[in-house]
Design a protein around this motif. Structure first.
Motif, PDB file in Angstrom:
ATOM      1  N   SER A  29       0.816  -1.222   0.000  1.00  0.00           N
ATOM      2  CA  SER A  29       0.000   0.000   0.000  1.00  0.00           C
ATOM      3  C   SER A  29       0.849   1.272   0.000  1.00  0.00           C
ATOM      4  CB  SER A  29      -0.939  -0.010   1.206  1.00  0.00           C
ATOM      5  OG  SER A  29      -0.168   0.048   2.387  1.00  0.00           O
ATOM      6  N   HIS A  30       2.155   1.122  -0.261  1.00  0.00           N
ATOM      7  CA  HIS A  30       3.027   2.309  -0.257  1.00  0.00           C
ATOM      8  C   HIS A  30       2.692   3.323  -1.349  1.00  0.00           C
ATOM      9  CE1 HIS A  30       6.421   4.962  -0.582  1.00  0.00           C
ATOM     10  NE2 HIS A  30       6.499   4.649  -1.847  1.00  0.00           N
ATOM     11  N   ARG A  31       2.695   4.561  -0.972  1.00  0.00           N
ATOM     12  CA  ARG A  31       2.727   5.663  -1.943  1.00  0.00           C
ATOM     13  C   ARG A  31       3.478   6.807  -1.291  1.00  0.00           C
ATOM     14  NH1 ARG A  31      -0.236   6.989   1.765  1.00  0.00           N
ATOM     15  NH2 ARG A  31      -2.497   7.165   1.814  1.00  0.00           N
ATOM     16  N   SER A  32       4.096   7.635  -2.123  1.00  0.00           N
ATOM     17  CA  SER A  32       4.849   8.769  -1.593  1.00  0.00           C
ATOM     18  C   SER A  32       3.888   9.823  -1.072  1.00  0.00           C
ATOM     19  CB  SER A  32       5.732   9.366  -2.682  1.00  0.00           C
ATOM     20  OG  SER A  32       6.755   8.451  -3.000  1.00  0.00           O
ATOM     21  N   ILE A  33       4.269  10.448   0.019  1.00  0.00           N
ATOM     22  CA  ILE A  33       3.480  11.528   0.610  1.00  0.00           C
ATOM     23  C   ILE A  33       4.279  12.820   0.493  1.00  0.00           C
ATOM     24  CG2 ILE A  33       2.506  12.410   2.793  1.00  0.00           C
ATOM     25  CD1 ILE A  33       0.888  10.080   1.609  1.00  0.00           C
ATOM     26  N   ARG A  34       3.641  13.847  -0.024  1.00  0.00           N
ATOM     27  CA  ARG A  34       4.329  15.128  -0.239  1.00  0.00           C
ATOM     28  C   ARG A  34       3.651  16.283   0.490  1.00  0.00           C
ATOM     29  NH1 ARG A  34       4.958  12.256  -5.068  1.00  0.00           N
ATOM     30  NH2 ARG A  34       7.150  11.921  -5.625  1.00  0.00           N
ATOM     31  N   LYS A  35       2.578  15.963   1.229  1.00  0.00           N
ATOM     32  CA  LYS A  35       1.938  16.995   2.057  1.00  0.00           C
ATOM     33  C   LYS A  35       1.807  16.449   3.471  1.00  0.00           C
ATOM     34  CE  LYS A  35      -0.619  19.622  -1.350  1.00  0.00           C
ATOM     35  NZ  LYS A  35      -1.857  19.655  -2.120  1.00  0.00           N
ATOM     36  N   ALA A  72       9.253   0.861   8.558  1.00  0.00           N
ATOM     37  CA  ALA A  72       8.936   1.106   9.976  1.00  0.00           C
ATOM     38  C   ALA A  72       8.068   2.353  10.113  1.00  0.00           C
ATOM     39  CB  ALA A  72      10.229   1.258  10.776  1.00  0.00           C
ATOM     40  N   ALA A  73       8.421   3.409   9.391  1.00  0.00           N
ATOM     41  CA  ALA A  73       7.660   4.672   9.457  1.00  0.00           C
ATOM     42  C   ALA A  73       6.222   4.436   9.009  1.00  0.00           C
ATOM     43  CB  ALA A  73       8.329   5.731   8.584  1.00  0.00           C
ATOM     44  N   GLU A  74       6.069   3.726   7.900  1.00  0.00           N
ATOM     45  CA  GLU A  74       4.719   3.503   7.380  1.00  0.00           C
ATOM     46  C   GLU A  74       3.912   2.600   8.318  1.00  0.00           C
ATOM     47  OE1 GLU A  74       5.434   4.511   2.660  1.00  0.00           O
ATOM     48  OE2 GLU A  74       5.501   2.404   3.251  1.00  0.00           O
ATOM     49  N   LEU A 118       3.898   2.841  11.348  1.00  0.00           N
ATOM     50  CA  LEU A 118       3.406   3.734  12.411  1.00  0.00           C
ATOM     51  C   LEU A 118       2.420   4.767  11.865  1.00  0.00           C
ATOM     52  CD1 LEU A 118       6.804   4.432  14.245  1.00  0.00           C
ATOM     53  CD2 LEU A 118       4.937   2.963  15.057  1.00  0.00           C
ATOM     54  N   GLY A 119       2.064   4.635  10.595  1.00  0.00           N
ATOM     55  CA  GLY A 119       1.095   5.562  10.002  1.00  0.00           C
ATOM     56  C   GLY A 119       1.717   6.830   9.461  1.00  0.00           C
ATOM     57  N   LEU A 120       3.036   6.908   9.479  1.00  0.00           N
ATOM     58  CA  LEU A 120       3.705   8.079   8.897  1.00  0.00           C
ATOM     59  C   LEU A 120       3.779   7.934   7.378  1.00  0.00           C
ATOM     60  CD1 LEU A 120       6.657   8.422  11.461  1.00  0.00           C
ATOM     61  CD2 LEU A 120       4.602   9.865  11.315  1.00  0.00           C
ATOM     62  N   GLY A 121       3.935   9.070   6.697  1.00  0.00           N
ATOM     63  CA  GLY A 121       4.148   9.061   5.259  1.00  0.00           C
ATOM     64  C   GLY A 121       5.599   9.417   4.962  1.00  0.00           C
ATOM     65  N   ILE A 122       6.057   9.009   3.809  1.00  0.00           N
ATOM     66  CA  ILE A 122       7.466   9.266   3.450  1.00  0.00           C
ATOM     67  C   ILE A 122       7.565   9.713   1.999  1.00  0.00           C
ATOM     68  CG2 ILE A 122       8.175   7.395   5.013  1.00  0.00           C
ATOM     69  CD1 ILE A 122       8.964   6.931   1.381  1.00  0.00           C
ATOM     70  N   CYS A 123       8.671  10.380   1.701  1.00  0.00           N
ATOM     71  CA  CYS A 123       9.014  10.653   0.311  1.00  0.00           C
ATOM     72  C   CYS A 123      10.532  10.700   0.156  1.00  0.00           C
ATOM     73  CB  CYS A 123       8.396  11.972  -0.134  1.00  0.00           C
ATOM     74  SG  CYS A 123       8.650  12.307  -1.887  1.00  0.00           S
ATOM     75  N   TYR A 124      11.042   9.856  -0.729  1.00  0.00           N
ATOM     76  CA  TYR A 124      12.476   9.906  -1.039  1.00  0.00           C
ATOM     77  C   TYR A 124      12.759  11.140  -1.877  1.00  0.00           C
ATOM     78  CZ  TYR A 124      13.509   5.060   0.390  1.00  0.00           C
ATOM     79  OH  TYR A 124      13.709   3.896   1.096  1.00  0.00           O
ATOM     80  N   ILE A 125      13.917  11.742  -1.655  1.00  0.00           N
ATOM     81  CA  ILE A 125      14.290  12.953  -2.395  1.00  0.00           C
ATOM     82  C   ILE A 125      15.606  12.709  -3.145  1.00  0.00           C
ATOM     83  CG2 ILE A 125      14.742  15.439  -2.216  1.00  0.00           C
ATOM     84  CD1 ILE A 125      11.915  14.732  -1.331  1.00  0.00           C
ATOM     85  N   GLY A 126      15.486  12.093  -4.327  1.00  0.00           N
ATOM     86  CA  GLY A 126      16.659  11.892  -5.173  1.00  0.00           C
ATOM     87  C   GLY A 126      17.180  13.217  -5.711  1.00  0.00           C
ATOM     88  N   GLY A 127      16.305  14.238  -5.669  1.00  0.00           N
ATOM     89  CA  GLY A 127      16.663  15.572  -6.168  1.00  0.00           C
ATOM     90  C   GLY A 127      17.883  16.179  -5.487  1.00  0.00           C
ATOM     91  N   CYS A 138      11.913  12.451   3.467  1.00  0.00           N
ATOM     92  CA  CYS A 138      10.912  13.186   4.249  1.00  0.00           C
ATOM     93  C   CYS A 138      10.078  12.192   5.051  1.00  0.00           C
ATOM     94  CB  CYS A 138       9.945  13.927   3.331  1.00  0.00           C
ATOM     95  SG  CYS A 138      10.690  15.213   2.332  1.00  0.00           S
ATOM     96  N   LEU A 139       9.828  12.529   6.288  1.00  0.00           N
ATOM     97  CA  LEU A 139       8.976  11.714   7.166  1.00  0.00           C
ATOM     98  C   LEU A 139       7.972  12.633   7.827  1.00  0.00           C
ATOM     99  CD1 LEU A 139      11.797   9.859   9.158  1.00  0.00           C
ATOM    100  CD2 LEU A 139      10.279   8.761   7.503  1.00  0.00           C
ATOM    101  N   GLY A 140       6.725  12.201   7.910  1.00  0.00           N
ATOM    102  CA  GLY A 140       5.772  13.057   8.620  1.00  0.00           C
ATOM    103  C   GLY A 140       4.379  12.469   8.633  1.00  0.00           C
TER     104      GLY A 140
END
Lengths: 245, 245
Positions: free
Chosen positions: A10-16, A122-124, A126-135, A160-162
């Motif tokens: 169920s992973h998807r990147s979170i940006r907000k 692990a973050a997910e 716990l209900g946190l969202g993440i986004c990798y920043i290759g930029g 990003c974690l949040g």
């Protein structure tokens, strides 16, 4: 199927992200989960730099090509491939460090990705969202200077974690037949699935953008590998004494 | 703390497996979990080749430096960083593929590691044991020939999966302070923890080998980075048109 597998699928990147902070004890636990991942010859060539400083976060958001969530996420980590720590250990034992080996570069890069992915899972969980920043690799020299990275260390990506403030759908992936082969590599095997996936991706973008974005996977790939990409990377890495031989 | 985090923290490599096979449907699910991991620009530069053929498995075990579990594990996957599939997609769209970019090499290598680690977490959540096989990079040209890998593809590592026939202890990791830094890289930060960890590792080896192995982490690092390591890698990759510029 179990909860862990459901979580992974169920992973998807979170940006907000909401304003709710991520407790330091949670970040510590997440990084420890990363440390528990496999590591080549136990080298543990991973250093995560958690950036708290607001000005640095904003600079990193700009250096990553203007990604505001780098500044606004509850926590932000820069994952570095670190051959400086084993270098110090080697020299402490009166060894002569062999710099610039491509093999060590691969080891360290893989170590970083395995650790980061454990942190993500692990973050997910716990209900946190993440986004990798290759930029961050848009400007690796500036990122390195900002964080004081020494030679033999490079920033592979940010994370990003949040607490999520959005609920995007899961992005469809390539059919399994295209990526899982048996006993030998078979180019023929992905022609059909690739064409099928092209249309899946087109529909996905259309539905997400109310028809504005009309692009297949192959078209996206043309944009990605049909031109030079971050052509500074080789020079940057060599300067940092990575991947020289 | 939850079940997923407990699972992540309890990882150890498994090198002895029972004869019980791993069902193909399970392998398929595990690889799908890998596909669900983040991927740079959706490139999905991962091809997993599952090796069923007994003779090939035995050859791979030898090529990896004599690791019998490559042949005896319930399932064995060779994880390849694959820029050939995006190349085909790009050319299908009349794009001109830009080969040999170091940036693309990093993207593909990271993609592989993120996917594989998801597969590992899923496998362990089902009670399976795993072992990464970096040793395939001892003989990457021979491995590539055996599996028919085309240019723009390289074998990053192998992955053994199976039902554990051993129950080793978890290997202690570096103290958190040595690997999680704040706002900037700080070499001073790991001197103390590194010395402490040297002794932890020494005790770990002693207790596992009834006192026969007496080595600290720093001594292990001297053995790893105090000499050239797989010096053929750069030439091999360049030949495969990877990491040229």
């Amino acid at each position: 199927m179990n909860n862990t597998i459901e979580l992974l699928l169920s992973h998807r990147s979170i940006r907000k992200f909401t304003d709710e902070p991520v407790e330091q004890s949670v970040v510590d636990t997440l990084v420890k989960c990363g440390q528990a991942a496999a590591t080549s010859s136990n080298v543990q060539a991973v250093t995560a730099i958690q950036v708290h400083d607001t000005a640095k976060r904003e600079k990193l958001a700009a250096l990553a090509g203007g990604q505001p969530y780098v500044a606004s996420a509850g926590a932000f980590l820069v994952y570095c491939a670190d051959l400086n720590r084993p270098r110090i250990a080697c020299e402490k034992e009166a060894g002569e460090f062999s710099p610039g080996m491509t093999e060590h570069f691969i080891i360290a890069t893989v170590d970083v990705a395995l650790a980061a992915q454990n942190t993500v899972v692990a973050a997910e969980s716990l209900g946190l969202g993440i986004c990798y920043i290759g930029g961050l690799r848009n400007n690796p020299a500036e990122v390195s200077e900002l964080l004081g990275l020494p030679d033999h260390v490079y920033p592979v990506f940010g994370l990003c974690l949040g607490h999520p403030a959005q609920d995007p759908q899961v992005k469809p992936r390539m059919p399994l037949e295209a990526v899982l082969m048996h006993d030998q590599y078979d180019t023929e095997q992905f022609n059909g699935p690739m064409a099928e996936y092209d249309e899946t991706v087109r529909e996905y973008y259309k539905s997400r953008t109310s028809g504005k974005k009309d692009s297949s996977w192959s078209q996206e790939m043309k944009a990605l590998v049909g031109k030079e990409s971050r052509p500074h990377m080789k020079g940057f890495l060599n300067k940092r004494q990575l991947m020289v031989k």
